[in-house]
Design a protein around this motif. Structure first.
Motif, PDB file in Angstrom:
ATOM      1  N   UNK A 185       0.721  -1.142  -0.085  1.00  0.00           N
ATOM      2  CA  UNK A 185       0.086  -0.038   0.158  1.00  0.00           C
ATOM      3  C   UNK A 185       0.862   1.163   0.015  1.00  0.00           C
ATOM      4  N   UNK A 186       2.163   1.277   0.412  1.00  0.00           N
ATOM      5  CA  UNK A 186       2.970   2.353   0.442  1.00  0.00           C
ATOM      6  C   UNK A 186       3.172   2.737  -0.897  1.00  0.00           C
ATOM      7  N   UNK A 187       3.165   2.029  -1.873  1.00  0.00           N
ATOM      8  CA  UNK A 187       3.475   2.342  -3.426  1.00  0.00           C
ATOM      9  C   UNK A 187       2.188   3.245  -3.692  1.00  0.00           C
ATOM     10  N   UNK A 190       2.777   6.700  -2.118  1.00  0.00           N
ATOM     11  CA  UNK A 190       3.727   7.411  -2.771  1.00  0.00           C
ATOM     12  C   UNK A 190       3.254   8.207  -3.926  1.00  0.00           C
ATOM     13  N   UNK A 191       2.454   7.138  -4.760  1.00  0.00           N
ATOM     14  CA  UNK A 191       2.030   7.832  -6.013  1.00  0.00           C
ATOM     15  C   UNK A 191       1.075   8.903  -5.981  1.00  0.00           C
ATOM     16  N   UNK A 192       0.132   8.923  -4.692  1.00  0.00           N
ATOM     17  CA  UNK A 192      -0.641  10.002  -4.504  1.00  0.00           C
ATOM     18  C   UNK A 192       0.103  11.008  -4.083  1.00  0.00           C
ATOM     19  N   UNK A 193       1.013  11.013  -3.233  1.00  0.00           N
ATOM     20  CA  UNK A 193       2.024  12.060  -3.031  1.00  0.00           C
ATOM     21  C   UNK A 193       2.717  12.733  -4.262  1.00  0.00           C
ATOM     22  N   UNK A 205       1.149   1.080 -10.856  1.00  0.00           N
ATOM     23  CA  UNK A 205       1.358   0.295  -9.737  1.00  0.00           C
ATOM     24  C   UNK A 205       0.627  -1.038  -9.937  1.00  0.00           C
ATOM     25  N   UNK A 206      -0.680  -1.104 -10.005  1.00  0.00           N
ATOM     26  CA  UNK A 206      -1.480  -2.213 -10.074  1.00  0.00           C
ATOM     27  C   UNK A 206      -1.041  -3.093 -11.185  1.00  0.00           C
TER      28      UNK A 206
END
Length: 296
Positions: A185-187, A190-193, A205-206
């Motif tokens: 979930x950290x990925x 990080x993508x949202x940030x 990511x997915x």
């Protein structure tokens, strides 16, 4: 020996299954001798005339054999492709849902068709696409003429592929959903940030996280290239769609059980089994090479 003594009750439990396997899977394999004989039920398996490869030569000279092999490849490859793509898309979309109650409801509804036999599913399909089915009823409401969907050779392959995907895509999505639970979930955080939206997260990511699973399932599906689904085709086809809907399994069934051409039917079945074995061997080798997957 002491270890064997402690485990003997497990072997006793295993015995009925082994007897079943021997009687119904191993002993019948001696029947492949019929593929090399002019089999006569009166003479029996060991006294019938030996003809070598004549049955295989005759089989490949028949126009019907070419038709059913082509049909089998097209239908099977179509099923493999769409049974990889549709469950993947469905699993990604379902994973994006945030309402757990609605998510579970959707999962339950789409899983149900998998547990129905093709005898039941064929009745439903005919009820939808038959001459007096739902589709023709709607067409009639708008002044159109009813169509013989189930007797149209031009669309029968698409009908087989589509209904098979409809039946199986929910259950096949389980593997992708299981793979998605392993994504860190950290990925996503990080993508949202970094300013990524939902589409960017899916794309970067997915999908990369699912790539190994997709490759593995695709490679392992190679063994089913000659398996177009006897149960489905047998319950849906008719003589009007033989040109596009007849497959190796249904052809063997008619040759052996209806026309009593036992030797020719056995030759066709053996041909399919040998090709399938080779494809399964290749698929496992590729799975080991590209996805580090091993059976033993």
């Amino acid at each position: 020996m002491r270890k064997l003594g402690h485990q003997k009750h497990y072997y006793v439990m295993l015995l009925p299954g082994m007897v079943w396997l021997a009687l119904f899977n191993i002993v019948p394999m001696f029947g492949i001798l019929m593929a090399f004989q002019n089999f006569n039920p009166g003479a029996g398996l060991f006294k019938s005339e030996w003809v070598g490869l004549d049955n295989f030569t005759y089989m490949f000279q028949l126009n019907d054999s070419k038709t059913v092999i082509i049909n089998t490849f097209i239908i099977a490859i179509g099923k493999i492709a769409f049974n990889l793509l549709v469950p993947l898309v469905f699993a990604i979309l379902l994973n994006e849902l945030r309402g757990m109650r609605y998510k579970k409801l959707v999962q339950t509804v789409v899983y149900l068709p998998h547990f129905l036999s093709w005898v039941i599913m064929a009745t439903i399909v005919i009820g939808i696409f038959g001459y007096y089915g739902v589709i023709n009823t709607i067409i009639g409401m708008f002044g159109g003429d009813p169509k013989l969907f189930m007797a149209d050779a031009g669309i029968f392959r698409q009908l087989l592929i589509g209904t098979d995907v409809w039946k199986e895509f929910g259950f096949n999505a389980i593997i992708y959903l299981a793979a998605l639970t392993g994504v860190n979930l950290n990925l996503y955080e990080a993508a949202a940030i970094d300013g990524a939206n939902r589409w960017h997260m899916i794309r970067h990511v997915t999908l990369p996280a699912l790539s190994t699973t997709v490759v593995l399932l695709g490679v392992l599906s190679l063994g089913n290239v000659l398996n177009a689904g006897f149960d489905q085709v047998y319950n849906l086809y008719n003589p009007l769609v033989y040109s596009t809907g007849d497959i190796l399994d249904t052809w063997v069934y008619r040759l052996g059980l209806q026309n009593l051409q036992f030797s020719l039917a056995t030759a066709a079945g053996l041909f399919k089994s040998v090709i399938s074995f080779v494809l399964i061997f290749i698929s496992y080798r590729l799975a080991y090479r590209y996805a580090d997957y091993t059976v033993f």
